[in-house]
Design a protein around this motif. Structure first.
Motif: not given
Length: 305
Positions: A252-256, A290-301
């Motif tokens: 998922i490529t997110v353009v800011g 966008h990390k959570v909506s893209c499948g990563l846990p909230e704790s991901q750094k």
């Protein structure tokens, strides 16, 4: 397959033809190559036909790869999009910005995307013509300057900021971007008055497993030496099915949002550092939003190096 083998195959074909009855073809092409040497840095030969090949839709759907828009891009401005992370092959970067399969032209009306890649690729016979037709350009100042000054407005030049060095840190479960000491793109943005836009591809690092050698180890030093000579890093990686096929992980490529940048003919170090700092802050914000909506846990750094 083209990423790994087409360039080498083109070199082999070019040399092989020199020792056959078809040697005039290689000779004529060599003459053409010399005459056409600077074309990649002067606008290339982009064709809509190649960018709209049906095969790119199959590439997109294999993972699948998706482009996400978070803000409008004014077609009366020029932009430098910083793509992160590099991953092993930059699958998201090529599919989203090197082809029209992800709908970038419809998503950003009036914007003309141009993916800047390793300049050495445009020295490979035959291969250079193939990648130019897809709208790829050398990541050199002359090439970037041409795109940002000679092609009107609405140009969005995409640069994979971390480059080959960042690919050595690509591994599943880790989000590492190499940008702390990469300030050249900010300087170019200031010199040409191009707004900066952070782009993050969630899933890019998940497509292959890579053997990461420890810093200062002999094998890592060999990788770094090869990279400094050849311009790209020899990664020891593996996917699924025949090893070289990437894992079917969504990218998922997110353009800011664009960061307004003034035009400075001779930007100072303070100005470069200032906009570089703003860019990193915007990149971090984009990742965490966008990390959570893209499948990563909230704790991901997000690791910035």
């Amino acid at each position: 397959m083209t990423f790994l083998f087409l360039g080498v195959a083109c070199y082999i074909l070019f040399v092989y033809l020199m020792f056959t009855s078809l040697w005039p073809l290689s000779t004529l092409y060599f003459i053409w190559l010399v005459m056409d040497w600077h074309t990649p840095e002067r606008g290339g030969r982009r064709t809509t036909f190649v960018r709209k090949w049906k095969v790119w839709e199959h590439v997109r759907d294999f993972f699948p790869i998706k482009l996400v828009k978070t803000a409008e891009l004014n077609p009366n401005r020029n932009y430098i999009l910083g793509y992160h992370p590099h991953g092993i092959m930059g699958a998201g970067a090529f599919t989203c910005f090197g082809t029209d399969s992800c709908g970038i032209l419809e998503m950003f009306p009036g914007i003309r995307p141009s993916l800047a890649v390793l300049a050495g690729l445009f020295r490979i016979p035959f291969f250079r013509d193939y990648i130019m037709s897809s709208g790829l350009y050398p990541v050199s100042k002359q090439s970037l300057g041409h795109l940002l000054t000679k092609s009107g407005k609405g140009n969005a030049v995409v640069i994979v900021i971390g480059g080959a060095a960042e690919s050595l840190a690509s591994t599943p479960g880790v989000n590492t971007v190499l940008v702390k000491q990469r300030k050249g793109f900010v300087r170019v943005a200031l010199e040409f008055g191009a707004d900066l836009v952070p782009v993050y591809a969630f899933g890019e690092n998940e497509l292959f497993k890579q053997v990461i050698f420890p810093e200062r180890s002999l094998r890592r030093r060999i990788q770094d030496l090869f990279k400094s000579i050849m311009g790209f890093a020899p990664c020891l990686f593996a996917g699924e099915h025949f090893v070289i096929l990437p894992y079917r992980i969504p990218v998922i490529t997110v353009v800011g949002s664009p960061i307004p940048v003034p035009k400075r003919v001779a930007p100072t170090e303070e100005e470069v550092d200032h906009y570089h700092r703003i860019y990193i802050e915007a990149l971090c914000k984009l990742f965490h939003e966008h990390k959570v909506s893209c499948g990563l846990p909230e704790s991901q750094k997000l690791r910035i190096i």
